[in-house]
Scaffold this motif. Structure first.
Motif, PDB file in Angstrom:
ATOM      1  N   SER A   1      56.598  32.248  36.144  1.00  0.00           N
ATOM      2  CA  SER A   1      56.909  31.918  34.764  1.00  0.00           C
ATOM      3  C   SER A   1      57.380  33.133  33.980  1.00  0.00           C
ATOM      4  O   SER A   1      58.326  33.035  33.206  1.00  0.00           O
ATOM      5  CB  SER A   1      55.690  31.320  34.086  1.00  0.00           C
ATOM      6  N   SER A  27      59.439  22.013  33.278  1.00  0.00           N
ATOM      7  CA  SER A  27      58.720  21.582  32.084  1.00  0.00           C
ATOM      8  C   SER A  27      58.550  20.074  31.992  1.00  0.00           C
ATOM      9  O   SER A  27      57.858  19.577  31.110  1.00  0.00           O
ATOM     10  CB  SER A  27      59.414  22.111  30.829  1.00  0.00           C
ATOM     11  N   ARG A  33      54.354  22.829  32.314  1.00  0.00           N
ATOM     12  CA  ARG A  33      54.680  22.990  30.895  1.00  0.00           C
ATOM     13  C   ARG A  33      53.690  23.940  30.225  1.00  0.00           C
ATOM     14  O   ARG A  33      54.077  24.871  29.529  1.00  0.00           O
ATOM     15  CB  ARG A  33      54.606  21.613  30.234  1.00  0.00           C
ATOM     16  N   ASN A  71      60.631  19.737  25.942  1.00  0.00           N
ATOM     17  CA  ASN A  71      59.519  19.483  26.863  1.00  0.00           C
ATOM     18  C   ASN A  71      58.342  20.405  26.582  1.00  0.00           C
ATOM     19  O   ASN A  71      57.193  19.961  26.549  1.00  0.00           O
ATOM     20  CB  ASN A  71      59.971  19.658  28.314  1.00  0.00           C
ATOM     21  N   CYS A  72      58.628  21.670  26.367  1.00  0.00           N
ATOM     22  CA  CYS A  72      57.544  22.635  26.123  1.00  0.00           C
ATOM     23  C   CYS A  72      56.860  22.387  24.780  1.00  0.00           C
ATOM     24  O   CYS A  72      55.660  22.642  24.633  1.00  0.00           O
ATOM     25  CB  CYS A  72      58.074  24.061  26.205  1.00  0.00           C
TER      26      CYS A  72
END
Length: 105
Positions: A1, A27, A33, A71-72
């Motif tokens: 990440s 994500s 996520r 998405n995050c």
């Protein structure tokens, strides 16, 4: 990440596009996520959007960056990274676009 955050910030345009695509794909999964958010990915995506907005790489980078950011943002912990004046300055101009100015994807 952390490597994805670094690529989004420091990579070539091609590397940034690949990283944004990878973040978008990762994500989608809730556990990934949360891990991405903990590494600061939302800030990196906002910075990327600010960098490419209106530039020659916008069409290649912006759609995936915005999808990944969406998405995050579903993770509660992301709010501190997303709910900022920088985010507003970066994203609000997109709402004013019409016709040929609007992102194509």
């Amino acid at each position: 990440s952390a490597a994805l955050v670094r690529l989004l910030s420091e990579g070539s345009p091609h590397e940034k596009a690949l990283a944004a695509t990878a973040v978008g794909n990762l994500s989608v999964s809730k556990p990934y996520r949360l891990e991405l958010v903990k590494c600061g990915i939302a800030r990196a995506l906002i910075a990327l959007a600010a960098e490419v907005l209106g530039g020659v790489n916008e069409e290649a980078l912006l759609p995936n960056a915005l999808a990944a950011l969406h998405n995050c943002a579903l993770v509660d912990e992301a709010m501190a990274q997303v709910a900022t004046a920088q985010t507003a300055r970066t994203l609000l101009p997109l709402f004013a676009r019409t016709g040929d100015e609007a992102p194509s994807k």
